[in-house]
Every structure is written in structure tokens, then in C-alpha cells.
Design a protein around this motif. Structure first.
Motif, mmCIF file in Angstrom:
data_model
loop_
_atom_site.group_PDB
_atom_site.id
_atom_site.type_symbol
_atom_site.label_atom_id
_atom_site.label_comp_id
_atom_site.label_asym_id
_atom_site.label_seq_id
_atom_site.Cartn_x
_atom_site.Cartn_y
_atom_site.Cartn_z
ATOM 1 N N ASP A 1 -12.843 9.200 18.219
ATOM 2 C CA ASP A 1 -13.857 8.752 19.180
ATOM 3 C C ASP A 1 -13.241 8.302 20.498
ATOM 4 O OD1 ASP A 1 -15.723 9.264 17.269
ATOM 5 O OD2 ASP A 1 -15.953 7.190 16.620
ATOM 6 N N GLU A 2 -12.060 7.690 20.437
ATOM 7 C CA GLU A 2 -11.452 7.119 21.635
ATOM 8 C C GLU A 2 -10.256 7.915 22.130
ATOM 9 O OE1 GLU A 2 -10.794 2.940 21.366
ATOM 10 O OE2 GLU A 2 -12.676 2.543 20.315
ATOM 11 N N ASP A 3 -10.053 9.096 21.547
ATOM 12 C CA ASP A 3 -8.972 9.988 21.973
ATOM 13 C C ASP A 3 -7.613 9.281 21.880
ATOM 14 O OD1 ASP A 3 -7.920 12.373 22.804
ATOM 15 O OD2 ASP A 3 -8.094 11.914 24.932
ATOM 16 N N LEU A 4 -7.353 8.667 20.729
ATOM 17 C CA LEU A 4 -6.091 8.003 20.469
ATOM 18 C C LEU A 4 -5.194 8.906 19.638
ATOM 19 C CD1 LEU A 4 -7.525 4.502 19.425
ATOM 20 C CD2 LEU A 4 -6.749 5.188 21.694
ATOM 21 N N LEU A 5 -3.906 8.555 19.590
ATOM 22 C CA LEU A 5 -2.998 9.278 18.707
ATOM 23 C C LEU A 5 -3.382 9.004 17.256
ATOM 24 C CD1 LEU A 5 0.511 8.734 20.363
ATOM 25 C CD2 LEU A 5 -0.965 10.749 20.484
ATOM 26 N N HIS A 6 -3.341 10.032 16.449
ATOM 27 C CA HIS A 6 -3.719 9.879 15.048
ATOM 28 C C HIS A 6 -2.581 9.265 14.236
ATOM 29 C CE1 HIS A 6 -7.723 11.773 14.686
ATOM 30 N NE2 HIS A 6 -7.364 12.372 15.823
ATOM 31 N N PHE A 7 -2.922 8.681 13.096
ATOM 32 C CA PHE A 7 -1.977 7.966 12.246
ATOM 33 C C PHE A 7 -1.483 8.880 11.135
ATOM 34 C CE2 PHE A 7 -3.539 4.635 14.644
ATOM 35 C CZ PHE A 7 -3.080 3.382 14.256
ATOM 36 N N ASP A 8 -0.204 8.728 10.809
ATOM 37 C CA ASP A 8 0.297 9.385 9.609
ATOM 38 C C ASP A 8 0.081 8.457 8.412
ATOM 39 O OD1 ASP A 8 2.276 7.432 9.583
ATOM 40 O OD2 ASP A 8 3.854 8.748 10.314
ATOM 41 N N PRO A 9 0.355 8.890 7.172
ATOM 42 C CA PRO A 9 0.088 8.054 5.996
ATOM 43 C C PRO A 9 0.789 6.696 6.040
ATOM 44 C CG PRO A 9 0.400 10.317 5.316
ATOM 45 C CD PRO A 9 0.714 10.272 6.784
ATOM 46 N N THR A 10 2.004 6.620 6.590
ATOM 47 C CA THR A 10 2.688 5.322 6.638
ATOM 48 C C THR A 10 1.985 4.360 7.595
ATOM 49 O OG1 THR A 10 4.203 5.995 8.430
ATOM 50 C CG2 THR A 10 4.878 6.460 6.152
ATOM 51 N N GLY A 11 1.473 4.900 8.705
ATOM 52 C CA GLY A 11 0.740 4.065 9.647
ATOM 53 C C GLY A 11 -0.551 3.558 9.047
ATOM 54 N N VAL A 12 -1.257 4.427 8.313
ATOM 55 C CA VAL A 12 -2.487 3.998 7.647
ATOM 56 C C VAL A 12 -2.187 2.927 6.610
ATOM 57 C CG1 VAL A 12 -4.366 4.740 6.150
ATOM 58 C CG2 VAL A 12 -3.656 6.183 8.062
ATOM 59 N N ALA A 13 -1.135 3.149 5.811
ATOM 60 C CA ALA A 13 -0.784 2.190 4.757
ATOM 61 C C ALA A 13 -0.431 0.836 5.353
ATOM 62 C CB ALA A 13 0.379 2.731 3.933
ATOM 63 N N ARG A 14 0.302 0.831 6.452
ATOM 64 C CA ARG A 14 0.676 -0.446 7.065
ATOM 65 C C ARG A 14 -0.544 -1.137 7.650
ATOM 66 N NH1 ARG A 14 1.529 -4.659 7.393
ATOM 67 N NH2 ARG A 14 3.039 -5.864 8.616
ATOM 68 N N THR A 15 -1.476 -0.387 8.184
ATOM 69 C CA THR A 15 -2.715 -0.975 8.699
ATOM 70 C C THR A 15 -3.533 -1.590 7.568
ATOM 71 O OG1 THR A 15 -2.760 0.680 10.467
ATOM 72 C CG2 THR A 15 -4.801 -0.519 10.024
ATOM 73 N N VAL A 16 -3.598 -0.900 6.439
ATOM 74 C CA VAL A 16 -4.331 -1.426 5.288
ATOM 75 C C VAL A 16 -3.663 -2.702 4.780
ATOM 76 C CG1 VAL A 16 -5.053 -0.933 2.917
ATOM 77 C CG2 VAL A 16 -5.221 0.846 4.675
ATOM 78 N N GLU A 17 -2.331 -2.731 4.761
ATOM 79 C CA GLU A 17 -1.630 -3.952 4.342
ATOM 80 C C GLU A 17 -1.952 -5.116 5.287
ATOM 81 O OE1 GLU A 17 2.503 -3.070 4.184
ATOM 82 O OE2 GLU A 17 2.343 -1.726 2.454
ATOM 83 N N HIS A 18 -1.991 -4.824 6.578
ATOM 84 C CA HIS A 18 -2.339 -5.878 7.534
ATOM 85 C C HIS A 18 -3.772 -6.354 7.326
ATOM 86 C CE1 HIS A 18 -2.091 -8.227 11.194
ATOM 87 N NE2 HIS A 18 -3.222 -7.683 11.607
ATOM 88 N N SER A 19 -4.631 -5.449 6.927
ATOM 89 C CA SER A 19 -6.004 -5.840 6.631
ATOM 90 C C SER A 19 -6.046 -6.845 5.484
ATOM 91 C CB SER A 19 -6.825 -4.601 6.280
ATOM 92 O OG SER A 19 -8.100 -4.953 5.803
ATOM 93 N N ALA A 20 -5.233 -6.609 4.453
ATOM 94 C CA ALA A 20 -5.160 -7.564 3.348
ATOM 95 C C ALA A 20 -4.571 -8.890 3.822
ATOM 96 C CB ALA A 20 -4.325 -6.988 2.210
ATOM 97 N N CYS B 1 0.862 -1.187 0.000
ATOM 98 C CA CYS B 1 0.000 0.000 0.000
ATOM 99 C C CYS B 1 0.896 1.233 0.000
ATOM 100 C CB CYS B 1 -0.908 0.006 1.220
ATOM 101 S SG CYS B 1 -2.049 1.417 1.287
ATOM 102 N N ASP B 2 0.748 2.064 -1.009
ATOM 103 C CA ASP B 2 1.588 3.251 -1.171
ATOM 104 C C ASP B 2 1.086 4.365 -0.245
ATOM 105 O OD1 ASP B 2 3.252 5.242 -1.937
ATOM 106 O OD2 ASP B 2 2.479 5.414 -3.990
ATOM 107 N N PRO B 3 1.899 4.810 0.695
ATOM 108 C CA PRO B 3 1.455 5.892 1.606
ATOM 109 C C PRO B 3 1.213 7.209 0.883
ATOM 110 C CG PRO B 3 3.420 4.764 2.453
ATOM 111 C CD PRO B 3 3.241 4.314 1.043
ATOM 112 N N ASN B 4 1.820 7.372 -0.294
ATOM 113 C CA ASN B 4 1.695 8.650 -0.995
ATOM 114 C C ASN B 4 0.291 8.887 -1.543
ATOM 115 O OD1 ASN B 4 4.439 9.319 -0.604
ATOM 116 N ND2 ASN B 4 5.035 8.027 -2.343
ATOM 117 N N GLN B 5 -0.533 7.845 -1.570
ATOM 118 C CA GLN B 5 -1.896 8.036 -2.067
ATOM 119 C C GLN B 5 -2.771 8.775 -1.058
ATOM 120 O OE1 GLN B 5 -4.529 4.487 -2.089
ATOM 121 N NE2 GLN B 5 -2.747 3.393 -1.260
#
Length: 804
Positions: free
Chosen positions: A474-493, A17-21
Motif C-alpha cells: 500500500d505504501e510502496d515500501l521495501l518488502h520483508f524477507d522471512p527473517t524480517g517478518v520473524a523479527r517483527t513478530v518477536e517485537h510484537s510479542a 519466532c522461527d523464520p522457516n515457518q
């Protein structure tokens, strides 16, 4: 045929998953998430089910837990309910006929509480004013007037009787037994002795006059009793007039206020009639009373509680239609209950103790239920169907049928039902109910199927980012940067084991988001990056993989025999997956095949000792069919083969080892060794085609871990079905080993391709005359089988000669 073309390069081993998207700095910059991700089919069904009005079109939402079934439907219903009208209020009132069938009054929303408040005040004033009437001066004057009038009539009758008696020589005397006529002579009553001394003629004359007077006395007494009855009736009528007049101004104001509600006016009329019929009960008490044991304690003060209103459902605080989720759908929680109070060992109840259930609260709106919870609670499911069928909610005492003796209880009038019911459950429960309950398909006609995965598209990746942002917000957590989102999406796959799919199991993803935020916060970061997601995944694995590490230790120290170097005839490394519930992992297992003369065919040792499941047995029978079709066209099979999972002491299930078993069988017959550094997974059909299997990532990583522990030599790897290429989402370590040439992965479509990789010899193809090429694996197998058949034939002839 070169096997190099079957080797996969490192780029095919995962989807990246490309974080640049993602065009944001952190998910804090993203707008709120609207709708549900990747469930278009289910959302269409829900929209249809909520829109159609028919009572049978209730909705059954099926899907695996964690796919957002409950959260999605609650969000949809809460948004939809705001645009609907607030349903009516419901009140229960006393049944003045026999007291056992309380009736309901339906009022516009908000008026129920107002009506109850008005009636409470009415009852309070009745309690204050009615008893006072009987102590008022006006009441006493009217009562005395009536008594005086009838006393005069009473007195006149007796005066006339006394006068007549005196004229006839008698006088009236009052005794314990009543009025008595006594004869008089010379101004004084005649004694019994004097009466006996009278002559017979005098006695007869006295008796005749006395008899006529006695008849007249009896007539007078009857008139007196009639006068007393008239006095009582007049007093009662007067009391009714007094009470009615006193009530009139108390009820008049409310009757005007609720003049447009005929049901309330009828109720007020019933209340007034009942009050007039209970005047004796409503008099002020004469002081404390004592009840004997077993007797009901008499009320010390007049009670007007039966005129109160039971505000059953109060919707004045709602902003739209109700949305009710009943987490514990017991019978009473769903359909209401009638409570009791224990007094002197006796259970008593009244209409004020009728309590609503979830169906009453959801009436006019939506009710959400968990299917499993409904089914495990006695009576709930069948009663729910009755409510849908009859379109009413009936409160019953379900324990009554288990009693030996019937008891008097309330039977409130059923309330009409207008509610959309949403049941949530697993696919198994849905299809079981659909198959075995004929009523189910009548009352739950809308099926909303939540998928556990969605397509890997740019739009869905963006939706995943919105979901992550919403969860962090909603849960007052630290927000994700694009690399964190991309890695989460990869784990989802990775969770779906499909490069073209994302997981819809957001429960797992939400847990990963929380854990990654924890590690980022622990490191003092202000946002979550890919490294924190990786750390969360690794930490979760470490918490769960104790069994995996134990098995790995047994392999490393030689307790479990697994070779990763050399070549052995009839021996191969199969790949298995251990399913522990919260964690799955793969490990190799040694699989051996031994062949010899005989007619026993394939002997699956696991099946013989009842350690294999039906799918595994089916796999053995399938490759037996392929083997017979390929090699037994021109000769009978004089073969016996034993197949065994070495050091396997628990059940074996699945057909993913059928390829490995077939390869080991071919190796044993051809007497060609198999490379032990290559493990195999895949199932085979009767045409020799290799079919896809599950758990491919865990299997590859499990064998890689064993090879790494024993030393990578650049010759090791795993053979997988070509159909599993799209399922590869391997770890970074395995991908790097493949990229460096220290580990390999081959994807094959047929058994022949796999055997060439394992043995280094060509499998061979039949020529036009049906012969196999010299030196090929198939030729060696065919020749071995031919020799075995000849050997058996010769033994058969020798036995025939010996018999002769």
C-alpha cells in the motif's frame, strides 16, 4: 533448599519466532490481507450490529488507539455497502403557505439531479416567457378590448346623466375635486352672484332639482366605480388565463414525466397557483429604482427563484449505500445548517441555503464518528440521541436560544432517518457513558471490543506476514524477507510483554515497518531483513532514551547511589520503571529499611511526605499483614520500622516494590546482609506469595545496564516473580550474558525463596511445635522480635515502679 533450581536458563528469557515457518521469499509473494487480524470477538459483534435493523442497535467500537478500530470498520462497511441499495435523493422546495417551513421531496437515486435540471430549465423558460406576455400584441389587444367595453358602459352612463341634467337646467363640469352640477340659464352657467340674485322660490326650485340630480350623479359614480372594478377583475382574469395558458405547455411536459410522483405534481400545482397570485410582481420592470436607506432594494427584474429546487442530497454517483466518516462532528457538520447572506446589514436566507450534514449524507447507510470529538462539541451528542430517538434529522439554529430577541428563520421539515451509527472511542469513554448516561445504553446496544493483543499462534504469525506485505504494498515500501517478518513478530510479542501474545496495536508495528524499510533502502538492499528491523528498533530507542542515559550517567558517576557488589544489612536494590509516554525504561533504586524499638509499626516515608500513591501504600500494608501473621502469634510486635526510597524526589506508585521492602525489613531485623548485586521486583500478598508485576523486561534490562557499566562479576542478577516468566522478552545482549553465566535471573513463588537467594541463608520452615530452625532467617527475625518485645516489657515495668 537449593536456589539453583530457581535460576532461569537463557532459553526461557524470550520467545523466538522461527523464520522457516514462512514459506515465501519476500512478502511481495503473499496474497492481499483479508479481514482483521486477531479480533474475532469484535468482528462477531460488528457483524451482529450491522445485521440487526432496530434503530437502537448502533455500534460502539472500543479499544486502544492503533488497534485497527477505524481502518477495520471502514473496510467492513465499504465492502458491505456495495451490496446494499443506493438510498434516495432528497430535495427541498419552497413553502408556499408562509415561507418558513420548506418541505422535502424524496426521489429515487439519480432522479434528484434530473429533477433539479428540469426545474432549472422550467424556471429559465418562465423567466423568459412570462414577462413577455405583458408586452405582446395579443395581450394588449385583449386588454384594450376589455377597457373599450367598459369605457362604452362608462360613456353611456355619463351621456344619459348629461342629457337628464340638461333637461333639468344643469350641466356637468369637471373640476379638481371631481364632477360638479352647475345650473344653466340663458345658455350659460349661472354664477354665484346670479344665483344670489334669484328669488327664494327660484332658489328652492333650483336646489330641489339639483338635489335630485346630485343623487342621480352619486348613483352614476357608484356605477362607474363598479364598472372600473369589473374592468380590473376582467383584466386580471384575462391575465390569469393568458399566464395560465402560457404556463400550461411549460409544466405539461414535466407533469407527464413525473406523473407517478404525486408529491411533485402537488408541488407543480402550488407553483402555478403562486405564479397566478404574483402576476403584478412578474410584470417587466419599468427601469432602475432607487431605495432609501434602510429599505430593501427592489428587484429590477421579475424573479422566479422561489420555484427552483434545492438538491439537498444527490446520491447518483454512489455505488451502494453511503459510508460517511465525519472527522469534525460539530453540530452543523452533523445535522446541517441554514446559511445566510448579509445585505445592507440584514441577514437574509431562503430554502436554497439549507445545507446537509453528515447524517443526511449517511442516510440509508453508515455514519462513523469519533466519540471524543462528539463529546467535546457542544450540542452534538444530545442532538444525535434525539435523532436516533425520533428517527429523523431536524435542522435547527442552535444559537437561537442564546439571543435576546427571537428572529424569523427557516424551520425545514425533518427528514426521516435510516442510518446505522458507529461510534469509536476508548474503553474509558464507553464505560463512563454507560454508567452516567441512561440513554447511551438504549441507543448503542452493540459493544465491539478491540483487544490490544492476540494469541501467539501459527495462524496469527502468518496473518502478521500478510499485514506486513499489505502495508509494504500500500505504501510502496521495501518488502520483508522471512527473517524480517520473524523479527517483527518477536517485537510484537515484546510490546505485549507476553510470550504467548502478539500486539494488536498495529500503529506501532506499521511505524516499525516504515522505519525498517527506510534503513534497508538506505543500505541499498532490495528487501528488509532482521538486521534492519533491529536497526529500526535501536534507532527509535536512541531517539527517545536521553533521560535514561542521563540517569545511567548519574549512577555511573556516583551521583545516584546504587551498589552492585558486596552485601549490606537492611539495604536492597529495588527496580522501577519510568513512563515517559513515548518510551519506558527501568532503573534500580536503593531501598533501605531501619528497625528499632517502638510501637509505631511500619513507617512508609514516601507516604508520610505524600510522595506515594494508593497502590504503593496498599503494598506496604499488605506485607505488614503478612509480617504480623508470621511473627506476632506468640508475642506483641514492639517494632518501629522506617522504609525509604533513597534519592527519590518524585512520586512512587505501584506495589512492585513490596517484595523488596519486605526483604530489606527481614534483613534489618535478622541483621543479615543482602547481596547488592541482586535486584528485586515483585509484589507480595498476605500469605507471603510473590505476585506478578508489570515492566519486567525494562526492569531487568535497566539493572543489567548498571551492572555492565560497573562491571559484571557473575554474581549479579534479578529476582522476578514466577508468574512473570511468560512475560520475558529480553534483549539479545541480556540473553547472551545469562547464557555465559555473567548475569542471572531467578523466578520465585514465595518470599522465603527470594530471601535465600539474597542472603545465602535458608529461610526456614516451622516445625510441628511452631519453632523455626536454628540459623534460619525466620529464626533470627523471630528471636530479634522476641528480644525487642522483652526489652519493651522491662522498660514498661521500670516505668511502673518509678511511678509508684
Amino acid at each position: 533448599m537449593s536456589v539453583d533450581r530457581l535460576r532461569l536458563d537463557a532459553g526461557a528469557l524470550t520467545w523466538h519466532c522461527d523464520p522457516n515457518q514462512f514459506e515465501f521469499e519476500t512478502t511481495r509473494d503473499l496474497p492481499p490481507l483479508e479481514g482483521t487480524i486477531g479480533q474475532d470477538r469484535a468482528m462477531t459483534a460488528i457483524e451482529f450490529g450491522l445485521g440487526i435493523k432496530d434503530s437502537g442497535f448502533n455500534i460502539f467500537i472500543l479499544g486502544e488507539p492503533g488497534t485497527g478500530r477505524s481502518s477495520s470498520i471502514k473496510k467492513i462497511l465499504n465492502a458491505r455497502a456495495k451490496d446494499r441499495e443506493v438510498p434516495d435523493d432528497w430535495c427541498y422546495v419552497h413553502d408556499f403557505d408562509d415561507g418558513t417551513r420548506p418541505d422535502f421531496i424524496r426521489l429515487p437515486p439519480g432522479q434528484g439531479a434530473e429533477f433539479k435540471k428540469d426545474v432549472d430549465r422550467l424556471v429559465e423558460r418562465l423567466t423568459e416567457e412570462i414577462p413577455k406576455l405583458f408586452e405582446s400584441k395579443e395581450y394588449e389587444e385583449q386588454k384594450s378590448k376589455i377597457a373599450a367595453e367598459h369605457q362604452e358602459k362608462h360613456k353611456a352612463l355619463f351621456q344619459q346623466l348629461e342629457k337628464e341634467a340638461e333637461e333639468k337646467g344643469f350641466t356637468l363640469q369637471r373640476t379638481v375635486s371631481g364632477l360638479v352640477l352647475v345650473p344653466v340659464r340663458d345658455g350659460h352657467p349661472l354664477s354665484q352672484e346670479e344665483y344670489e340674485n334669484l328669488s327664494d322660490a327660484d332658489k328652492a326650485d333650483l336646489d330641489e332639482r339639483g338635489g335630485k340630480l346630485q343623487d342621480h350623479l352619486n348613483d352614476v359614480l357608484r356605477d362607474v366605480r363598479r364598472i372600473e372594478e369589473d374592468a380590473r377583475e376582467a383584466t386580471a382574469e384575462m391575465e390569469k388565463e393568458v399566464v395560465s395558458y402560457a404556463m400550461k405547455h411549460l409544466f405539461e411536459e414535466l407533469e407527464i414525466k413525473y406523473s407517478e410522483v404525486p408529491r411533485i405534481l402537488t408541488h407543480f400545482d402550488n407553483c402555478k397557483e403562486d405564479i397566478l397570485s404574483r402576476i403584478e410582481e412578474l410584470r417587466p420592470s419599468k427601469g432602475p429604482q432607487i431605495a432609501l436607506p434602510g429599505m430593501k432594494i427592489p428587484q429590477q427584474e421579475p424573479s422566479f427563484d422561489r420555484y427552483l429546487v434545492n438538491l439537498f442530497i444527490d446520491n447518483h454517483e454512489l455505488e451502494g449505500a453511503p459510508v460517511v466518516y465525519e472527522a469534525n462532528p460539530t453540530y452543523f457538520n452533523l445535522f446541517g445548517r441554514i446559511e445566510h447572506v448579509i445585505q445592507m446589514g440584514n441577514a437574509t436566507t431562503n430554502y436554497m441555503m439549507i445545507k446537509p450534514g453528515a447524517l443526511h449524507r449517511a442516510n440509508g447507510g453508515y455514519l462513523i464518528l469519533d466519540c471524543r470529538e462528539v463529546l467535546i462539541n457542544l450540542f452534538s451528542y444530545e442532538a444525535l440521541k434525539r435523532c436516533i430517538r425520533n428517527k429523523e434529522v431536524k435542522i435547527e439554529d442552535m444559537t437561537e436560544q442564546f439571543r435576546f430577541l427571537a428572529t424569523v428563520t427557516l424551520k425545514p421539515k425533518p427528514i426521516p432517518l435510516d442510518c446505522k451509527i458507529i461510534m469509536i472511542g476508548t474503553p474509558l469513554l464507553y464505560y463512563l457513558l454507560f454508567q452516567y448516561d441512561p440513554d447511551f445504553r438504549k441507543y448503542f446496544k452493540v459493544k465491539a471490543d478491540f483487544d490490544r493483543m492476540m494469541k501467539n499462534t501459527w495462524e496469527n504469525a502468518q496473518q502478521y506476514a500478510l499485514f506486513i506485505g499489505a502495508k509494504c504494498r500500500d505504501e510502496d515500501l521495501l518488502h520483508f524477507d522471512p527473517t524480517g517478518v520473524a523479527r517483527t513478530v518477536e517485537h510484537s510479542a515484546r510490546l505485549t510483554e507476553d510470550q504467548g501474545r502478539f500486539s494488536s496495536c498495529f500503529l506501532e508495528i506499521a511505524n516499525l515497518i516504515r522505519e525498517a524499510s527506510f534503513y534497508a533502502e538506505r543500505d541499498g538492499r532490495d528487501r528488509v531483513s532482521a538486521s534492519h528491523v533491529d536497526l529500526a528498533i535501536e534507532a527509535r530507542t536512541y531517539r527517545c532514551n536521553k533521560v535514561e542515559e542521563k540517569i545511567q550517567e548519574y549512577i555511573e558517576d556516583g551521583t545516584l547511589l546504587v551498589d552492585t557488589e558486596g552485601a549490606v544489612v537492611g539495604q536492597i536494590n529495588g527496580l522501577t520503571v519510568y513512563l515517559l509516554g513515548d518510551y519506558n525504561f527501568g532503573k534500580p533504586v536503593r531501598l533501605t529499611v531501619r528497625t528499632y524499638l517502638g510501637k509505631g509499626g511500619m513507617v512508609n516515608i514516601e507516604r508520610e511526605v505524600k510522595l506515594s500513591g494508593p497502590i504503593h501504600d496498599k503494598g506496604v500494608l499488605i506485607f505488614s499483614g503478612f509480617f504480623g501473621e508470621r511473627f506476632a502469634q506468640d508475642k506483641p510486635l514492639a517494632l518501629a520500622a522506617s522504609i525509604c526510597f533513597e534519592q527519590s524526589y518524585s512520586g512512587v506508585e505501584g506495589d512492585s516494590a513490596s517484595c523488596a521492602e519486605l526483604y530489606a525489613l527481614l534483613s534489618s531485623l535478622a541483621e543479615v546482609p543482602i547481596k547488592q548485586g541482586i535486584a528485586v521486583t515483585g509484589s507480595v500478598n498476605q500469605r507471603g506469595q510473590v505476585q506478578s508485576i508489570g515492566g519486567v523486561n525494562e526492569k531487568i534490562e535497566g539493572f543489567y545496564a548498571v551492572c555492565k557499566a560497573k562491571g559484571l562479576n557473575g554474581e549479579q542478577g534479578v529476582i522476578i516473580p514466577e508468574g512473570n516468566r511468560k512475560n520475558l522478552m529480553l534483549s539479545k545482549e541480556v540473553r547472551e550474558a545469562v547464557e555465559q553465566g555473567r548475569f542471572h535471573i531467578w523466578a520465585v513463588t514465595s518470599v522465603d525463596e527470594g530471601i535465600e537467594i539474597l542472603t545465602g541463608l535458608p529461610a526456614g520452615e516451622r516445625d510441628a511445635e511452631g519453632r523455626w530452625p536454628e540459623g534460619s532467617i525466620n529464626h533470627k527475625v523471630d528471636q530479634r522480635l522476641f528480644k525487642m518485645a522483652e526489652t519493651v516489657r522491662r522498660f514498661g515495668k521500670s516505668e511502673e515502679k518509678n511511678e509508684k
